[in-house]
Design a protein around this motif. Structure first.
Motif, PDB file in Angstrom:
ATOM      1  N   GLU A 297       0.854  -1.188   0.000  1.00 38.69           N
ATOM      2  CA  GLU A 297       0.000   0.000   0.000  1.00 38.69           C
ATOM      3  C   GLU A 297       0.887   1.234   0.000  1.00 38.69           C
ATOM      4  OE1 GLU A 297      -3.560   2.145   2.587  1.00 38.69           O
ATOM      5  OE2 GLU A 297      -2.420   0.496   3.473  1.00 38.69           O
ATOM      6  N   MET A 298       0.592   2.147  -0.936  1.00 38.07           N
ATOM      7  CA  MET A 298       1.347   3.391  -1.042  1.00 38.07           C
ATOM      8  C   MET A 298       0.437   4.580  -0.788  1.00 38.07           C
ATOM      9  SD  MET A 298       3.546   2.259  -4.360  1.00 38.07           S
ATOM     10  CE  MET A 298       2.062   1.628  -5.121  1.00 38.07           C
ATOM     11  N   ASP A 299       1.022   5.757  -0.781  1.00 30.51           N
ATOM     12  CA  ASP A 299       0.292   7.006  -0.625  1.00 30.51           C
ATOM     13  C   ASP A 299      -0.858   7.055  -1.629  1.00 30.51           C
ATOM     14  OD1 ASP A 299      -0.249   9.936  -1.413  1.00 30.51           O
ATOM     15  OD2 ASP A 299       1.014  10.156   0.367  1.00 30.51           O
ATOM     16  N   ARG A 300      -1.973   7.658  -1.234  1.00 31.98           N
ATOM     17  CA  ARG A 300      -3.156   7.726  -2.114  1.00 31.98           C
ATOM     18  C   ARG A 300      -2.876   8.482  -3.409  1.00 31.98           C
ATOM     19  NH1 ARG A 300      -7.517   5.395  -0.443  1.00 31.98           N
ATOM     20  NH2 ARG A 300      -7.936   5.090   1.761  1.00 31.98           N
ATOM     21  N   LYS A 301      -1.844   9.328  -3.433  1.00 33.09           N
ATOM     22  CA  LYS A 301      -1.489  10.059  -4.659  1.00 33.09           C
ATOM     23  C   LYS A 301      -0.924   9.131  -5.729  1.00 33.09           C
ATOM     24  CE  LYS A 301       0.065  13.979  -2.003  1.00 33.09           C
ATOM     25  NZ  LYS A 301       1.289  14.691  -1.663  1.00 33.09           N
ATOM     26  N   VAL A 302      -0.445   7.968  -5.326  1.00 32.32           N
ATOM     27  CA  VAL A 302       0.170   7.035  -6.273  1.00 32.32           C
ATOM     28  C   VAL A 302      -0.922   6.216  -6.948  1.00 32.32           C
ATOM     29  CG1 VAL A 302       1.760   5.095  -6.568  1.00 32.32           C
ATOM     30  CG2 VAL A 302       2.288   6.895  -4.908  1.00 32.32           C
ATOM     31  N   ASN A 303      -1.028   6.365  -8.251  1.00 26.98           N
ATOM     32  CA  ASN A 303      -1.969   5.577  -9.026  1.00 26.98           C
ATOM     33  C   ASN A 303      -1.246   4.313  -9.470  1.00 26.98           C
ATOM     34  OD1 ASN A 303      -3.129   4.526 -11.588  1.00 26.98           O
ATOM     35  ND2 ASN A 303      -4.656   6.117 -11.182  1.00 26.98           N
ATOM     36  N   ALA A 304      -1.692   3.169  -8.987  1.00 27.59           N
ATOM     37  CA  ALA A 304      -1.011   1.901  -9.248  1.00 27.59           C
ATOM     38  C   ALA A 304      -0.972   1.544 -10.727  1.00 27.59           C
ATOM     39  CB  ALA A 304      -1.666   0.780  -8.452  1.00 27.59           C
ATOM     40  N   THR A 305      -2.014   1.914 -11.459  1.00 28.10           N
ATOM     41  CA  THR A 305      -2.021   1.628 -12.899  1.00 28.10           C
ATOM     42  C   THR A 305      -0.960   2.462 -13.602  1.00 28.10           C
ATOM     43  OG1 THR A 305      -4.351   1.046 -12.842  1.00 28.10           O
ATOM     44  CG2 THR A 305      -3.427   1.588 -14.990  1.00 28.10           C
ATOM     45  N   GLU A 306      -0.836   3.713 -13.214  1.00 30.51           N
ATOM     46  CA  GLU A 306       0.212   4.563 -13.786  1.00 30.51           C
ATOM     47  C   GLU A 306       1.597   4.025 -13.407  1.00 30.51           C
ATOM     48  OE1 GLU A 306       1.558   9.249 -13.820  1.00 30.51           O
ATOM     49  OE2 GLU A 306      -0.346   8.694 -12.895  1.00 30.51           O
ATOM     50  N   LEU A 307       1.742   3.601 -12.165  1.00 33.47           N
ATOM     51  CA  LEU A 307       3.006   3.001 -11.726  1.00 33.47           C
ATOM     52  C   LEU A 307       3.295   1.733 -12.535  1.00 33.47           C
ATOM     53  CD1 LEU A 307       5.444   2.954  -9.832  1.00 33.47           C
ATOM     54  CD2 LEU A 307       4.015   1.784  -8.148  1.00 33.47           C
ATOM     55  N   PHE A 308       2.267   0.941 -12.773  1.00 35.10           N
ATOM     56  CA  PHE A 308       2.414  -0.272 -13.581  1.00 35.10           C
ATOM     57  C   PHE A 308       2.982   0.062 -14.964  1.00 35.10           C
ATOM     58  CE2 PHE A 308       0.349  -2.674 -17.018  1.00 35.10           C
ATOM     59  CZ  PHE A 308       0.913  -3.933 -16.814  1.00 35.10           C
ATOM     60  N   HIS A 309       2.406   1.074 -15.631  1.00 37.21           N
ATOM     61  CA  HIS A 309       2.858   1.437 -16.972  1.00 37.21           C
ATOM     62  C   HIS A 309       4.294   1.964 -16.959  1.00 37.21           C
ATOM     63  CE1 HIS A 309      -0.832   0.562 -19.050  1.00 37.21           C
ATOM     64  NE2 HIS A 309      -1.523   1.268 -18.159  1.00 37.21           N
ATOM     65  N   GLU A 310       4.630   2.762 -15.958  1.00 33.73           N
ATOM     66  CA  GLU A 310       5.998   3.263 -15.837  1.00 33.73           C
ATOM     67  C   GLU A 310       6.971   2.114 -15.547  1.00 33.73           C
ATOM     68  OE1 GLU A 310       7.179   6.422 -16.396  1.00 33.73           O
ATOM     69  OE2 GLU A 310       5.148   6.734 -17.161  1.00 33.73           O
ATOM     70  N   ALA A 311       6.552   1.185 -14.715  1.00 36.55           N
ATOM     71  CA  ALA A 311       7.399   0.035 -14.388  1.00 36.55           C
ATOM     72  C   ALA A 311       7.624  -0.833 -15.624  1.00 36.55           C
ATOM     73  CB  ALA A 311       6.764  -0.786 -13.265  1.00 36.55           C
ATOM     74  N   MET A 312       6.589  -1.024 -16.432  1.00 43.16           N
ATOM     75  CA  MET A 312       6.721  -1.834 -17.643  1.00 43.16           C
ATOM     76  C   MET A 312       7.753  -1.233 -18.596  1.00 43.16           C
ATOM     77  SD  MET A 312       5.007  -4.565 -17.378  1.00 43.16           S
ATOM     78  CE  MET A 312       4.981  -5.170 -19.054  1.00 43.16           C
ATOM     79  N   LYS A 313       7.835   0.103 -18.664  1.00 41.68           N
ATOM     80  CA  LYS A 313       8.840   0.760 -19.504  1.00 41.68           C
ATOM     81  C   LYS A 313      10.255   0.389 -19.054  1.00 41.68           C
ATOM     82  CE  LYS A 313       5.977   4.796 -20.470  1.00 41.68           C
ATOM     83  NZ  LYS A 313       5.822   6.242 -20.179  1.00 41.68           N
ATOM     84  N   ALA A 314      10.393   0.107 -17.756  1.00 42.36           N
ATOM     85  CA  ALA A 314      11.687  -0.286 -17.197  1.00 42.36           C
ATOM     86  C   ALA A 314      11.827  -1.808 -17.120  1.00 42.36           C
ATOM     87  CB  ALA A 314      11.863   0.337 -15.814  1.00 42.36           C
ATOM     88  N   ALA A 315      10.919  -2.529 -17.771  1.00 39.82           N
ATOM     89  CA  ALA A 315      10.913  -4.004 -17.782  1.00 39.82           C
ATOM     90  C   ALA A 315      10.745  -4.598 -16.388  1.00 39.82           C
ATOM     91  CB  ALA A 315      12.174  -4.553 -18.455  1.00 39.82           C
ATOM     92  N   ILE A 316       9.903  -3.938 -15.578  1.00 37.78           N
ATOM     93  CA  ILE A 316       9.600  -4.407 -14.222  1.00 37.78           C
ATOM     94  C   ILE A 316       8.128  -4.800 -14.187  1.00 37.78           C
ATOM     95  CG2 ILE A 316       9.474  -3.796 -11.778  1.00 37.78           C
ATOM     96  CD1 ILE A 316      11.669  -1.665 -12.398  1.00 37.78           C
ATOM     97  N   SER A 317       7.853  -6.008 -13.733  1.00 38.88           N
ATOM     98  CA  SER A 317       6.489  -6.514 -13.712  1.00 38.88           C
ATOM     99  C   SER A 317       5.888  -6.408 -12.316  1.00 38.88           C
ATOM    100  CB  SER A 317       6.478  -7.974 -14.173  1.00 38.88           C
ATOM    101  OG  SER A 317       5.174  -8.477 -14.136  1.00 38.88           O
ATOM    102  N   ILE A 318       4.781  -5.684 -12.224  1.00 38.17           N
ATOM    103  CA  ILE A 318       3.998  -5.585 -10.990  1.00 38.17           C
ATOM    104  C   ILE A 318       2.535  -5.757 -11.372  1.00 38.17           C
ATOM    105  CG2 ILE A 318       5.642  -4.045  -9.832  1.00 38.17           C
ATOM    106  CD1 ILE A 318       3.662  -1.725 -10.451  1.00 38.17           C
ATOM    107  N   ALA A 319       1.699  -5.978 -10.387  1.00 33.90           N
ATOM    108  CA  ALA A 319       0.259  -6.052 -10.628  1.00 33.90           C
ATOM    109  C   ALA A 319      -0.400  -4.885  -9.893  1.00 33.90           C
ATOM    110  CB  ALA A 319      -0.306  -7.371 -10.125  1.00 33.90           C
ATOM    111  N   PRO A 320      -1.084  -3.992 -10.632  1.00 33.84           N
ATOM    112  CA  PRO A 320      -1.778  -2.890  -9.964  1.00 33.84           C
ATOM    113  C   PRO A 320      -2.977  -3.402  -9.180  1.00 33.84           C
ATOM    114  CG  PRO A 320      -2.239  -2.862 -12.314  1.00 33.84           C
ATOM    115  CD  PRO A 320      -1.241  -3.962 -12.073  1.00 33.84           C
ATOM    116  N   GLY A 321      -3.208  -2.825  -8.019  1.00 34.31           N
ATOM    117  CA  GLY A 321      -4.265  -3.289  -7.123  1.00 34.31           C
ATOM    118  C   GLY A 321      -5.658  -3.274  -7.705  1.00 34.31           C
ATOM    119  N   GLN A 322      -5.931  -2.357  -8.641  1.00 30.39           N
ATOM    120  CA  GLN A 322      -7.276  -2.252  -9.204  1.00 30.39           C
ATOM    121  C   GLN A 322      -7.731  -3.541  -9.874  1.00 30.39           C
ATOM    122  OE1 GLN A 322      -4.760   0.019  -9.642  1.00 30.39           O
ATOM    123  NE2 GLN A 322      -5.557   2.001 -10.281  1.00 30.39           N
ATOM    124  N   ILE A 323      -6.808  -4.342 -10.380  1.00 32.17           N
ATOM    125  CA  ILE A 323      -7.237  -5.557 -11.079  1.00 32.17           C
ATOM    126  C   ILE A 323      -7.776  -6.617 -10.118  1.00 32.17           C
ATOM    127  CG2 ILE A 323      -5.669  -5.158 -13.017  1.00 32.17           C
ATOM    128  CD1 ILE A 323      -3.925  -7.460 -11.944  1.00 32.17           C
TER     129      ILE A 323
END
Length: 138
Positions: A71-97
């Motif tokens: 769980e991160m700060d409410r300002k952090v959008n997990a989907t946006e973080l997911f897309h940024e992470a994918m650009k760096a070849a990092i795989s995460i699952a955003p909580g919304q799914i």
């Protein structure tokens, strides 16, 4: 004829080896070693998250499995973080799914099933930097 070939025949040596693995107790030993290894890996991942992510990040230690719920700060959008992470070849699952109503928008899930190494450390450091950047936006 094809049905018979695919469903009746089996790999007897493979089945015998697996049967022997169970009969000798090697499976139980294997599982004990695996659980210990995964527990140590989870601690390494949790420490790295504490070191690299924003201070208000919370990690829920699993009671089973090999994923961490973060769980991160409410300002952090997990989907946006997911897309940024994918650009760096990092795989995460955003909580919304994991929700049908859009909850958990500031949560991510990551696996600690891969042994902790320099690549994982670099990935968590990068992910932490991205989370800092997203949490510092106005």
């Amino acid at each position: 004829k094809m049905k018979l070939v695919h469903s009746v025949s089996s790999a007897t040596p493979t089945q015998a080896a697996i049967g022997h693995f169970f009969e000798t107790g090697r499976y139980d030993l294997h599982m004990r070693h695996l659980r210990k290894k995964l527990h140590l890996q989870s601690l390494q991942y949790i420490k790295a998250i504490a070191d690299y992510f924003p201070e208000d990040t919370h990690v829920m230690a699993p009671r089973g499995g090999y994923v961490l719920w973060i769980e991160m700060d409410r300002k952090v959008n997990a989907t946006e973080l997911f897309h940024e992470a994918m650009k760096a070849a990092i795989s995460i699952a955003p909580g919304q799914i994991f929700s049908t109503d859009g909850r958990f928008s500031n949560f991510i899930r990551i696996s600690f099933g891969h042994p902790y190494d320099v690549v994982i450390d670099k990935s968590l450091r990068t992910l932490g930097r991205l989370a800092h950047r997203l949490s510092n936006r106005q």
